[in-house]
Motif scaffolding. Structure first.
Motif, PDB file in Angstrom:
ATOM      1  N   GLU A   1      39.438  13.111 -75.327  1.00 16.08           N
ATOM      2  CA  GLU A   1      40.842  12.844 -75.635  1.00 16.08           C
ATOM      3  C   GLU A   1      41.023  11.389 -76.059  1.00 16.08           C
TER       4      GLU A   1
ATOM      5  N   ASN B   1      45.873  13.053 -71.451  1.00 14.94           N
ATOM      6  CA  ASN B   1      44.520  12.831 -70.957  1.00 14.94           C
ATOM      7  C   ASN B   1      44.235  13.727 -69.760  1.00 14.94           C
TER       8      ASN B   1
ATOM      9  N   PHE C   1      43.516  17.301 -70.720  1.00 15.99           N
ATOM     10  CA  PHE C   1      42.155  17.536 -71.207  1.00 15.99           C
ATOM     11  C   PHE C   1      41.164  17.588 -70.046  1.00 15.99           C
TER      12      PHE C   1
END
Lengths: 296, 383
Positions: free
Chosen positions: A80, A192, A195
């Motif tokens: 990410e 983030n 992910f």
């Protein structure tokens, strides 16, 4: 068909369905915060199986799996930061293509790090030949592990999104990312986190199913396609619905085998998908209003 | 006297240069092309094949080459993609001007380039298993793996001796699986065996319990699974988990100890026909293949640190047959190599003892296979 056989087909369907669901959950979590479909999701499952297999040579199974999940989650987070964050300004379609590129990258890296051989994690309880008798149907104890872990993930996600501040913040990002930002939510961190979460869940799935299905560097692509069908079927954006859709597809496939030659299995699942998309384009559990607000 | 000697030497030198340039071999090397699926879905075939071919050629070159010439092996990775195999075949023939081609790894690819090699008149020694590669015979196309009809016949012979009458057949939807299923269906009635149910599954299938439940309901005496990885390790596991106690027969695609490891305890008792490479050390000392088999096995395992498989053996045979043909050919023309290949007789390889003829471009008999089984995690002869 005898009741035992029906039960046997149900178990077969649920096992396959849970594997689809693992991938579909990951799609949904990332879709929720970014609006993109991460086609590298199948590779997270592969990485989970591969890393835990390698680690299991040096340590007991449980720490190997935990470490494999953490490492894969870190890889997800890194992807990410390195790729997705820079590309967020570009179109959704552009990012989807980026994820396809990442999936190829991960696959080739796995071929380089490991090799083309097939690996299987050892069974959590019992061995390859153990079998549990449930009301006349015989299943591997590993199937119970798969079902148990799926239930825990579903329950955990439900509680996480419903009751924790972070979970609510992630949901806020999915509803309206700009409004979420104005409320002081760090959307970058949420993306983030999404992910990492979906990579970790994919990896955990990869570990739990590895004894049954085995792990191979190129297994991600097929999983990604089936998982995508399931995610669409359940309605994009709803991880819990994805599990239900996964089980439905697994059961349909399993019972179709009992009547028709197995060669038609995928045809049947695709036909069902098409019918559902025509009748209810937002997916089985998706709402029409919500889907009209989404990028795709 | 000295002058005559010098003249003779010079003449010899000039003649030999002329001779060499006739053969388009200005560099003094012999080019052999190879197409293997080193990566992709059939990498379990192509990777050991490419490694084997490299190792064999390295060994030959280190020992002074063939007829004093070094071998240049050009390996192309087709990733099991027939389109790539076609373009690589053309590239090897037209640009690299190779003398002969070994590979491809899979039957599907081989069938695609069969006509190309035939029309360009380039000898092809294939590592694909399907019988259609050499039936009908194309004059420039040979193959090293044993015919799948032998495999089917061996399976049925063994079943007959075990008193098995009613069987279920499952096969992967690959060229290999479909060809094998076809052979089983063709010969079953000759051996008085009834195929109660025959099914095809997706080659990437990861769970086959639903399919095996269907077989179990048919009360079959035995199951035959004709596939490659990963299914050939999944079928035995799923059978045990379903509590199916009937014997499982597999194809010669099971020829790698890794698949036994992947299936673990579930692999015990699997019966399958294969070449003798897997049981090289257990062969009787006087066996014509033993020396070659043990030499190849030891060299491969020492060099690459992984277990030998019958697939690498197919490439070993292909390279060795081409080298043998180069040694015995009158000149380094493609046609001469073809003729020399067809004339090879009694050549001990890893797959069996090869004896080609104008009508047989596989060159192996039924006796090239042994019925093997898995005992205590090891391959052994079926008692």
């Amino acid at each position: 068909m005898s009741p035992e056989q029906i039960l046997q087909y149900i178990f077969a369907g649920i096992t396959v369905g849970s594997i689809y669901a693992f991938v579909a959950i990951g799609y949904n979590i990332i879709y929720n915060t970014t609006g993109i479909i991460n086609f590298a999701q199948g590779e997270f499952v592969m990485l989970g199986g591969m890393i835990s297999f390698t680690l299991s040579k040096f340590m007991p199974l449980l720490p190997a799996i935990i470490l494999a999940v953490l490492i894969t989650a870190a890889i997800g987070g890194l992807i990410e930061i390195v790729f997705i964050r820079r590309m967020r300004k570009s179109s959704v379609l552009g990012m989807v293509v980026v994820t396809i590129g990442i999936s190829i990258l991960l696959r080739e890296a796995a071929l380089y790090i490991w090799d083309e051989q097939i690996r299987a994690l050892s069974f959590f309880t019992g061995t390859e030949i153990s079998s549990v008798n449930i009301l006349g149907a015989r299943i591997s104890p590993q199937v119970l592990w798969v079902l148990g872990v799926t239930s825990i993930i579903v329950g955990g996600l439900y509680l996480f999104f419903k009751f924790t501040l972070t979970g609510q913040a992630m949901r806020a990002c999915s509803e309206n990312s700009r409004a979420a930002k104005l409320c002081g939510i760090k959307t970058d961190s949420m993306v983030n986190l999404s992910f990492m979460l979906s990579a970790g869940i994919g990896a955990l799935g990869g570990c739990v199913v590895s004894p049954l299905t085995q792990t191979h560097y190129a297994m991600g692509t097929d999983l990604a396609i089936k998982g995508f069908i399931v995610a669409i079927l359940g309605g994009l954006g709803n991880p819990i619905a994805a599990v239900a859709a996964g089980l439905i597809l697994g059961l349909l496939e399993s019972f179709s085998i009992s009547i028709l030659p197995m060669a038609y299995k995928d045809v049947i699942s695709v036909i069902i998908l098409l019918i559902i998309l025509v009748v209810k384009p937002s997916g089985l559990f998706g709402s029409k209003q919500a889907s009209s607000l989404k990028d795709f | 006297m000295k002058r005559i000697f010098t003249v003779l030497l010079l003449t010899g030198f000039v003649l030999s240069t002329l001779f060499v340039s006739c053969k388009k071999e200005e560099t003094g090397t012999i080019k052999i092309g190879a197409i293997f699926a080193v990566t992709g879905g059939a990498s379990f075939l192509g990777a050991p094949e490419a490694k084997t071919a490299e190792m064999v050629v390295e060994g030959i070159n280190a020992n002074g080459g063939v007829n004093g010439m070094q071998i240049e092996l050009i390996i192309k990775d087709s990733a099991a993609n027939p389109e790539k195999a076609i373009s690589f075949a053309k590239q090897l023939i037209e640009e690299d001007q190779v003398l002969a081609i070994i590979g491809p790894s899979t039957s599907g690819e081989t069938m695609q380039i069969k006509d190309i090699c035939e029309s360009y008149k380039v000898p092809l020694v294939a590592a694909g298993a399907a019988e259609a590669i050499v039936d009908p015979v194309a004059s420039y196309v040979f193959k090293t793996p044993q015919k799948d009809s032998y495999v089917a016949k061996w399976i049925f012979t063994t079943m007959k001796s075990m008193g098995i009458k009613r069987i279920g057949v499952v096969a992967a939807n690959t060229g290999f699986g479909n060809a094998g299923k076809g052979q089983l269906e063709k010969y079953a009635s000759d051996f008085g065996i009834e195929i109660a149910i025959a099914e095809t599954y997706d080659k990437a299938a990861t769970d086959l319990t639903a399919l095996l439940t269907k077989l179990k309901a048919q009360n079959v005496d035995a199951v035959v699974n004709w596939s490659i990885v990963p299914a050939q390790s999944i079928v035995p596991k799923n059978m045990k988990q379903l509590g199916m106690e009937v014997p499982l027969f597999q194809s010669h695609g099971f020829g790698n100890i890794k698949y036994v490891e992947a299936a673990g305890e579930a692999a015990e008792g699997i019966i399958f026909p294969a070449g003798r490479l897997l049981v090289a050390e257990k062969l009787a000392d006087g066996h014509p293949q033993k020396e070659n088999l043990v030499a190849y096995k030891t060299a491969y395992e020492a060099k690459y640190g992984e277990d030998v498989s019958t697939f690498g053996g197919h490439a070993y045979d292909a390279v060795m047959l081409v080298i043998e043909a180069i040694k015995s050919a009158d000149s380094l023309e493609r046609k001469e190599i073809r003729d020399a290949l067809e004339a090879i007789s009694g050549f001990p390889g890893t797959g069996g003892v090869f004896s080609f003829s104008a009508s047989d471009h596989n060159g192996l008999g039924m006796d090239s296979l042994e019925m093997l089984t898995v005992m205590n995690g090891q391959f052994d002869f079926l008692q």
